[in-house]
Design a protein around this motif. Sequence first.
Motif, PDB file in Angstrom:
ATOM      1  N   GLY B  41      10.393   5.407 -16.152  1.00  0.00           N
ATOM      2  CA  GLY B  41      10.632   4.757 -17.432  1.00  0.00           C
ATOM      3  C   GLY B  41       9.313   4.480 -18.127  1.00  0.00           C
ATOM      4  O   GLY B  41       8.985   5.071 -19.146  1.00  0.00           O
ATOM      5  N   CYS B  42       8.540   3.583 -17.549  1.00  0.00           N
ATOM      6  CA  CYS B  42       7.318   3.125 -18.214  1.00  0.00           C
ATOM      7  C   CYS B  42       6.071   3.765 -17.632  1.00  0.00           C
ATOM      8  O   CYS B  42       5.069   3.905 -18.309  1.00  0.00           O
ATOM      9  CB  CYS B  42       7.203   1.611 -18.059  1.00  0.00           C
ATOM     10  SG  CYS B  42       7.000   1.086 -16.333  1.00  0.00           S
ATOM     11  N   ALA B  49      12.545   1.363 -13.135  1.00  0.00           N
ATOM     12  CA  ALA B  49      13.456   2.517 -13.085  1.00  0.00           C
ATOM     13  C   ALA B  49      13.146   3.417 -11.890  1.00  0.00           C
ATOM     14  O   ALA B  49      14.003   4.161 -11.418  1.00  0.00           O
ATOM     15  CB  ALA B  49      13.365   3.325 -14.385  1.00  0.00           C
ATOM     16  N   CYS B  50      11.915   3.335 -11.386  1.00  0.00           N
ATOM     17  CA  CYS B  50      11.467   4.182 -10.281  1.00  0.00           C
ATOM     18  C   CYS B  50      11.659   3.514  -8.923  1.00  0.00           C
ATOM     19  O   CYS B  50      11.170   4.022  -7.918  1.00  0.00           O
ATOM     20  CB  CYS B  50       9.985   4.498 -10.469  1.00  0.00           C
ATOM     21  SG  CYS B  50       8.980   2.990 -10.436  1.00  0.00           S
ATOM     22  N   THR B  51      12.362   2.375  -8.900  1.00  0.00           N
ATOM     23  CA  THR B  51      12.490   1.608  -7.655  1.00  0.00           C
ATOM     24  C   THR B  51      13.153   2.417  -6.539  1.00  0.00           C
ATOM     25  O   THR B  51      14.202   3.029  -6.741  1.00  0.00           O
ATOM     26  CB  THR B  51      13.316   0.325  -7.900  1.00  0.00           C
ATOM     27  OG1 THR B  51      12.636  -0.464  -8.873  1.00  0.00           O
ATOM     28  CG2 THR B  51      13.478  -0.484  -6.613  1.00  0.00           C
ATOM     29  N   GLY B 102      22.661   4.395 -18.594  1.00  0.00           N
ATOM     30  CA  GLY B 102      22.505   4.746 -17.191  1.00  0.00           C
ATOM     31  C   GLY B 102      21.076   5.011 -16.740  1.00  0.00           C
ATOM     32  O   GLY B 102      20.846   5.274 -15.558  1.00  0.00           O
ATOM     33  N   PHE B 103      20.132   4.922 -17.656  1.00  0.00           N
ATOM     34  CA  PHE B 103      18.754   5.269 -17.279  1.00  0.00           C
ATOM     35  C   PHE B 103      18.180   4.314 -16.236  1.00  0.00           C
ATOM     36  O   PHE B 103      17.516   4.736 -15.295  1.00  0.00           O
ATOM     37  CB  PHE B 103      17.837   5.307 -18.514  1.00  0.00           C
ATOM     38  CG  PHE B 103      16.508   5.931 -18.214  1.00  0.00           C
ATOM     39  CD1 PHE B 103      16.334   7.305 -18.260  1.00  0.00           C
ATOM     40  CD2 PHE B 103      15.428   5.138 -17.835  1.00  0.00           C
ATOM     41  CE1 PHE B 103      15.120   7.885 -17.935  1.00  0.00           C
ATOM     42  CE2 PHE B 103      14.204   5.715 -17.507  1.00  0.00           C
ATOM     43  CZ  PHE B 103      14.057   7.094 -17.559  1.00  0.00           C
ATOM     44  N   CYS B 104      18.473   3.033 -16.399  1.00  0.00           N
ATOM     45  CA  CYS B 104      17.902   2.036 -15.491  1.00  0.00           C
ATOM     46  C   CYS B 104      18.688   1.927 -14.193  1.00  0.00           C
ATOM     47  O   CYS B 104      18.243   1.289 -13.244  1.00  0.00           O
ATOM     48  CB  CYS B 104      17.874   0.660 -16.172  1.00  0.00           C
ATOM     49  SG  CYS B 104      19.534  -0.035 -16.413  1.00  0.00           S
ATOM     50  N   THR B 105      19.891   2.523 -14.171  1.00  0.00           N
ATOM     51  CA  THR B 105      20.866   2.231 -13.115  1.00  0.00           C
ATOM     52  C   THR B 105      20.414   2.574 -11.684  1.00  0.00           C
ATOM     53  O   THR B 105      20.611   1.760 -10.781  1.00  0.00           O
ATOM     54  CB  THR B 105      22.215   2.908 -13.447  1.00  0.00           C
ATOM     55  OG1 THR B 105      22.494   2.686 -14.843  1.00  0.00           O
ATOM     56  CG2 THR B 105      23.340   2.330 -12.616  1.00  0.00           C
ATOM     57  N   PRO B 106      19.814   3.740 -11.454  1.00  0.00           N
ATOM     58  CA  PRO B 106      19.379   4.023 -10.071  1.00  0.00           C
ATOM     59  C   PRO B 106      18.414   2.956  -9.545  1.00  0.00           C
ATOM     60  O   PRO B 106      18.545   2.514  -8.396  1.00  0.00           O
ATOM     61  CB  PRO B 106      18.685   5.385 -10.192  1.00  0.00           C
ATOM     62  CG  PRO B 106      19.261   6.002 -11.425  1.00  0.00           C
ATOM     63  CD  PRO B 106      19.530   4.859 -12.358  1.00  0.00           C
ATOM     64  N   GLY B 107      17.485   2.533 -10.393  1.00  0.00           N
ATOM     65  CA  GLY B 107      16.540   1.488  -9.990  1.00  0.00           C
ATOM     66  C   GLY B 107      17.250   0.164  -9.784  1.00  0.00           C
ATOM     67  O   GLY B 107      16.982  -0.557  -8.820  1.00  0.00           O
ATOM     68  N   ARG B 137      17.531  -1.602 -21.296  1.00  0.00           N
ATOM     69  CA  ARG B 137      17.480  -1.643 -22.762  1.00  0.00           C
ATOM     70  C   ARG B 137      18.869  -1.724 -23.389  1.00  0.00           C
ATOM     71  O   ARG B 137      19.006  -1.849 -24.592  1.00  0.00           O
ATOM     72  CB  ARG B 137      16.783  -0.386 -23.296  1.00  0.00           C
ATOM     73  CG  ARG B 137      15.297  -0.373 -23.091  1.00  0.00           C
ATOM     74  CD  ARG B 137      14.654  -1.504 -23.836  1.00  0.00           C
ATOM     75  NE  ARG B 137      13.238  -1.267 -24.037  1.00  0.00           N
ATOM     76  CZ  ARG B 137      12.384  -2.221 -24.404  1.00  0.00           C
ATOM     77  NH1 ARG B 137      12.797  -3.445 -24.601  1.00  0.00           N
ATOM     78  NH2 ARG B 137      11.118  -1.939 -24.593  1.00  0.00           N
ATOM     79  N   CYS B 138      19.915  -1.558 -22.577  1.00  0.00           N
ATOM     80  CA  CYS B 138      21.250  -1.441 -23.159  1.00  0.00           C
ATOM     81  C   CYS B 138      22.135  -2.663 -22.930  1.00  0.00           C
ATOM     82  O   CYS B 138      22.677  -3.222 -23.860  1.00  0.00           O
ATOM     83  CB  CYS B 138      21.978  -0.227 -22.590  1.00  0.00           C
ATOM     84  SG  CYS B 138      21.112   1.327 -22.808  1.00  0.00           S
ATOM     85  N   THR B 139      22.295  -3.040 -21.678  1.00  0.00           N
ATOM     86  CA  THR B 139      23.430  -3.910 -21.346  1.00  0.00           C
ATOM     87  C   THR B 139      23.259  -5.379 -21.679  1.00  0.00           C
ATOM     88  O   THR B 139      24.245  -6.114 -21.726  1.00  0.00           O
ATOM     89  CB  THR B 139      23.727  -3.855 -19.830  1.00  0.00           C
ATOM     90  OG1 THR B 139      22.565  -4.351 -19.151  1.00  0.00           O
ATOM     91  CG2 THR B 139      24.012  -2.452 -19.359  1.00  0.00           C
TER      92      THR B 139
END
Lengths: 284, 163
Positions: B41-42, B49-51, B102-107, B137-139
């Motif tokens: 992400g950043c 996001a990379c967790t 869904g971008f943040c979801t895996p992390g 950024r969404c929910t």
Amino acid sequence: MIPAAFEYHRPADIESAVGLLQRLGDEARVLAGGHSLIPMMKLRMAAIEHLVDLQDIGALKSVTIDGDAVTIGAMVTQQELIAHAGLAQSAPILREAALQIADPQVRAMGTIGGNIANGDPGNDMPGLMQALDATFLLSGPDGEREVEARAFYEAAYMTDREDDEILTAVQFTARPGGYAYEKQKRKIGDYATAAAAVLVGKEGGKVAWASIAMTNLSDTPIWSQAAADALTGTDCGAEAVKAASAAALADIDPTEDNRGPVEFKRHVAGIIITRAIQRAWSRA
Amino acid sequence: MSKIHVKLTVNGKAEELLAEPRELLIHVLRERLNLTGPHIGCETSHCGACTVEMNGKSVKSCTVFAAQANGAEITTIEGLGTPDALHVLQQAFREHHGLQCGFCTPGMITRAHRLLEENPNPTEEEVRFGMAGNLCRCTGYQNIVKSILAAASEINAAKEAAQ
Ligand SMILES: Cc1cc2nc3c(=O)[nH]c(=O)nc-3n(C[C@H](O)[C@H](O)[C@H](O)COP(=O)(O)OP(=O)(O)OC[C@H]3O[C@@H](n4cnc5c(N)ncnc54)[C@H](O)[C@@H]3O)c2cc1C
Ligand code: FES
Ligand code: FES
């Protein structure tokens, strides 16, 4: 964002790590948790030819509490500090401060030694170490030496540590009394706009002793003797707290940055110091 | 600069590769092992996001060199569930609208997984504090918190039933 190339070393003991630093000179850097260093390397603000990773050195990972004498190895992570039952008992301010550093993932990697050795005025442990009157243990080619936390910081990113020395541990004497680490930040996970570490001892309803230090309000952490003096012997009432806070503010020299102008920082510092003293006293 | 031999156990599988010391764990996972669940992400250690899990700790894999991870056990979102057999957390995120783009979801889910391992019965506040290293950024986070609390109850109920 990929850092420039470097050679990676993972020594198994302190002697080999010091040997590497000595042999490789100022092209080498120690890697602890990497959570200050790697971001700098990605931005290419730190050019490093050799990284000496300390993760395999077991001797740097121990915590010993012997009566009131506390020794914490440099590679103990912030997460481990928070989870350590013995430390929560003998020096609960460590846990309180560590919980206010960054976020869970950063605390899983970031170490107490890296936080202390880094020299960034925004780091929280250096201020706390001033309040605790800690001693830092350094190992270098000529053996071990000790430096008082209050004499360690020279300017932003400049410390008393030589390039070929490794910070191996911090030591301090735990004193029973009240404590508080108060931190104002723009959002959770951020470095301090202003933070204060306060320890106080109470005897007969009066302040028997106090130790007051501040984070990110000068280019080094600040320990204020004058603030402690203003509090000692008083009943820690409103007047005394006001005098101590004024004395602490006289010792800082904040600069304007993206956390705000100088006036704002002094305002925030005053509030944070006051709250920290009051909370520490309420626990004394 | 010389490459080094990196051995990892990723989602239970032994992996070996030659890596430049400067290669970040996220790049090794995504580009060499084709595990594109963990996202970038950043790239500045902020968004989470990379967790992934490394030796039982949640870490931001954009801020770990593959060389540091040498010898480690890694779990990514791919190791938690599959499209046919979703993990309880994945199912809860789906049911409680814990994701939008869904971008943040895996992390989020990998971090939440570790959080529940360490604290199986968190309060709402503990969930918020424990998820502070993950940005969405969404929910607006509300439904993420709801999903994690729902997953916690479900896991605990299943544990009780098994006893
Ligand atoms: C998103 C984010 C938010 C953060 N927020 C905060 C915050 O609020 N407060 C805070 O205090 N910190 C914060 N940090 C920094 C974090 O706590 C770092 O982990 C810490 O400053 C450095 O510890 P490290 O173990 O990661 O050290 P590293 O990054 O590995 O090293 C830092 C420096 O110290 C040197 N060094 C490390 N260990 C030793 C040693 N034993 N002997 C000699 N030199 C050594 C290294 O060579 C390097 O120059 C944040 C970091 C991130 C990424
Ligand atoms: S990509 Fe690693 S924290 Fe954002
Ligand atoms: S669902 Fe879009 S960033 Fe979280």
